[in-house]
Design a protein around this motif. Structure first.
Motif, PDB file in Angstrom:
ATOM      1  N   ALA A 175      -4.241   5.353  -3.110  1.00 22.63           N
ATOM      2  CA  ALA A 175      -3.783   4.445  -2.060  1.00 22.63           C
ATOM      3  C   ALA A 175      -2.351   4.774  -1.639  1.00 22.63           C
ATOM      4  CB  ALA A 175      -3.881   3.002  -2.536  1.00 22.63           C
ATOM      5  N   ARG A 176      -1.494   5.095  -2.605  1.00 22.06           N
ATOM      6  CA  ARG A 176      -0.090   5.428  -2.296  1.00 22.06           C
ATOM      7  C   ARG A 176      -0.010   6.709  -1.474  1.00 22.06           C
ATOM      8  NH1 ARG A 176       3.998   2.902  -1.221  1.00 22.06           N
ATOM      9  NH2 ARG A 176       3.659   1.557  -3.006  1.00 22.06           N
ATOM     10  N   THR A 177      -0.824   7.704  -1.820  1.00 18.99           N
ATOM     11  CA  THR A 177      -0.844   8.962  -1.058  1.00 18.99           C
ATOM     12  C   THR A 177      -1.244   8.697   0.387  1.00 18.99           C
ATOM     13  OG1 THR A 177      -1.366  10.243  -3.035  1.00 18.99           O
ATOM     14  CG2 THR A 177      -1.885  11.262  -0.918  1.00 18.99           C
ATOM     15  N   ALA A 178      -2.255   7.856   0.587  1.00 18.41           N
ATOM     16  CA  ALA A 178      -2.703   7.519   1.940  1.00 18.41           C
ATOM     17  C   ALA A 178      -1.606   6.798   2.710  1.00 18.41           C
ATOM     18  CB  ALA A 178      -3.958   6.654   1.881  1.00 18.41           C
ATOM     19  N   LEU A 179      -0.958   5.844   2.070  1.00 19.92           N
ATOM     20  CA  LEU A 179       0.091   5.078   2.748  1.00 19.92           C
ATOM     21  C   LEU A 179       1.292   5.957   3.070  1.00 19.92           C
ATOM     22  CD1 LEU A 179       0.918   2.281   3.775  1.00 19.92           C
ATOM     23  CD2 LEU A 179       1.854   1.811   1.501  1.00 19.92           C
ATOM     24  N   ASP A 180       1.670   6.817   2.124  1.00 18.06           N
ATOM     25  CA  ASP A 180       2.831   7.683   2.330  1.00 18.06           C
ATOM     26  C   ASP A 180       2.601   8.734   3.416  1.00 18.06           C
ATOM     27  OD1 ASP A 180       4.180   6.265   0.428  1.00 18.06           O
ATOM     28  OD2 ASP A 180       3.969   7.772  -1.171  1.00 18.06           O
ATOM     29  N   ALA A 181       1.341   9.055   3.693  1.00 18.04           N
ATOM     30  CA  ALA A 181       1.032  10.032   4.748  1.00 18.04           C
ATOM     31  C   ALA A 181       1.259   9.454   6.147  1.00 18.04           C
ATOM     32  CB  ALA A 181      -0.410  10.510   4.610  1.00 18.04           C
ATOM     33  N   HIS A 187       3.776   1.344   8.979  1.00 22.13           N
ATOM     34  CA  HIS A 187       3.285   0.520   7.866  1.00 22.13           C
ATOM     35  C   HIS A 187       3.279  -0.938   8.303  1.00 22.13           C
ATOM     36  CE1 HIS A 187       4.466   3.583   4.482  1.00 22.13           C
ATOM     37  NE2 HIS A 187       3.793   4.139   5.471  1.00 22.13           N
ATOM     38  N   SER A 188       2.135  -1.568   8.134  1.00 21.13           N
ATOM     39  CA  SER A 188       2.012  -2.979   8.505  1.00 21.13           C
ATOM     40  C   SER A 188       2.107  -3.849   7.257  1.00 21.13           C
ATOM     41  CB  SER A 188       0.667  -3.219   9.189  1.00 21.13           C
ATOM     42  OG  SER A 188      -0.389  -2.978   8.280  1.00 21.13           O
ATOM     43  N   LEU A 189       2.290  -5.134   7.475  1.00 19.10           N
ATOM     44  CA  LEU A 189       2.301  -6.075   6.360  1.00 19.10           C
ATOM     45  C   LEU A 189       0.959  -6.020   5.623  1.00 19.10           C
ATOM     46  CD1 LEU A 189       3.497  -8.375   4.695  1.00 19.10           C
ATOM     47  CD2 LEU A 189       2.693  -9.967   6.455  1.00 19.10           C
ATOM     48  N   THR A 190      -0.124  -5.901   6.372  1.00 20.19           N
ATOM     49  CA  THR A 190      -1.449  -5.828   5.767  1.00 20.19           C
ATOM     50  C   THR A 190      -1.556  -4.641   4.818  1.00 20.19           C
ATOM     51  OG1 THR A 190      -2.360  -6.787   7.769  1.00 20.19           O
ATOM     52  CG2 THR A 190      -3.924  -5.770   6.278  1.00 20.19           C
ATOM     53  N   MET A 191      -0.996  -3.510   5.222  1.00 28.85           N
ATOM     54  CA  MET A 191      -1.035  -2.323   4.361  1.00 28.85           C
ATOM     55  C   MET A 191      -0.212  -2.535   3.091  1.00 28.85           C
ATOM     56  SD  MET A 191      -0.672   0.796   7.005  1.00 28.85           S
ATOM     57  CE  MET A 191      -2.045   1.288   8.015  1.00 28.85           C
TER      58      MET A 191
END
Length: 201
Positions: A175-181, A187-191
């Motif tokens: 999940a962190r790899t996906a978000l950091d990409a 980046h939203s609050l939901t993310m």
């Protein structure tokens, strides 16, 4: 709505017994709760202290302000139920043969790929990996290219699945790899909330 009723409703909505709720708190916080603690909370005979309210907040995925009574509890449950039920209703409609028209006929129509994003998250949370993966694949097939946040959400759902099944390290890493990409400004609050959910599974 009384705090005890809220705790009971949130627990039973997850299909948990009082023992399972106490086990979840014990596993996360190293406490020694038993159902004999939970039962008086739910009956309103005893009010959990500040520490246990924080524990319940995390384990039951409910804002601390709701447990502390700073937010209308009944309104919170109604909103939460609506958000949880929407993907299920959509999935049931699709399963019953309700399909989208060849072209969007309303500004309020929900595209099928978006329904699949909802279904992916719900199935990942419930531990239904086959349904989650199928919904993710279906969503990716129709996802508009200019909407990278949704692609990130889908990849984060793939991190949620192992985290929910006990492999928090692998799930968090995925999940962190996906978000950091994704660029930070996207980046939203939901993310961010989803990332916290994965880390705290």
């Amino acid at each position: 709505m009384d705090l005890g009723d809220l705790i009971r409703d949130l627990r039973t909505a997850r299909g948990w017994s009082q023992d399972r709720l106490s086990d979840r708190i014990n596993a996360r916080y190293g406490t020694a709760l038993t159902r004999e603690y939970v039962s008086p909370w739910e009956r309103g005979a005893v009010t959990p202290g500040a520490y246990y309210l924080r524990c319940l907040s995390v384990v039951l995925d409910v804002p601390l302000a709701v447990l502390e009574g700073q937010v209308d509890r009944r309104e919170f449950l109604t909103d939460a139920a609506g958000a949880a039920i929407a993907p299920v209703v959509a999935s049931d409609l699709l399963g019953a043969g309700f399909t989208r028209p060849a072209e969007q006929t309303s500004n309020y129509a929900v595209p099928l790929w978006r329904v699949n994003v909802f279904t992916s998250l719900l199935a990942a949370r419930l531990g239904d990996e086959a349904t989650a993966v199928a919904a993710q694949d279906a969503a990716r097939a129709e996802l508009p290219a200019p909407l990278p946040r949704f692609a990130t959400h889908l990849e984060m759902h793939r991190g949620l699945m192992p985290a929910r099944s006990g492999d928090i390290t692998a799930g968090t890493a995925r999940a962190r790899t996906a978000l950091d990409a994704l660029p930070p400004e996207k980046h939203s609050l939901t993310m961010r909330l989803l990332m916290t959910e994965v880390e705290q599974s």
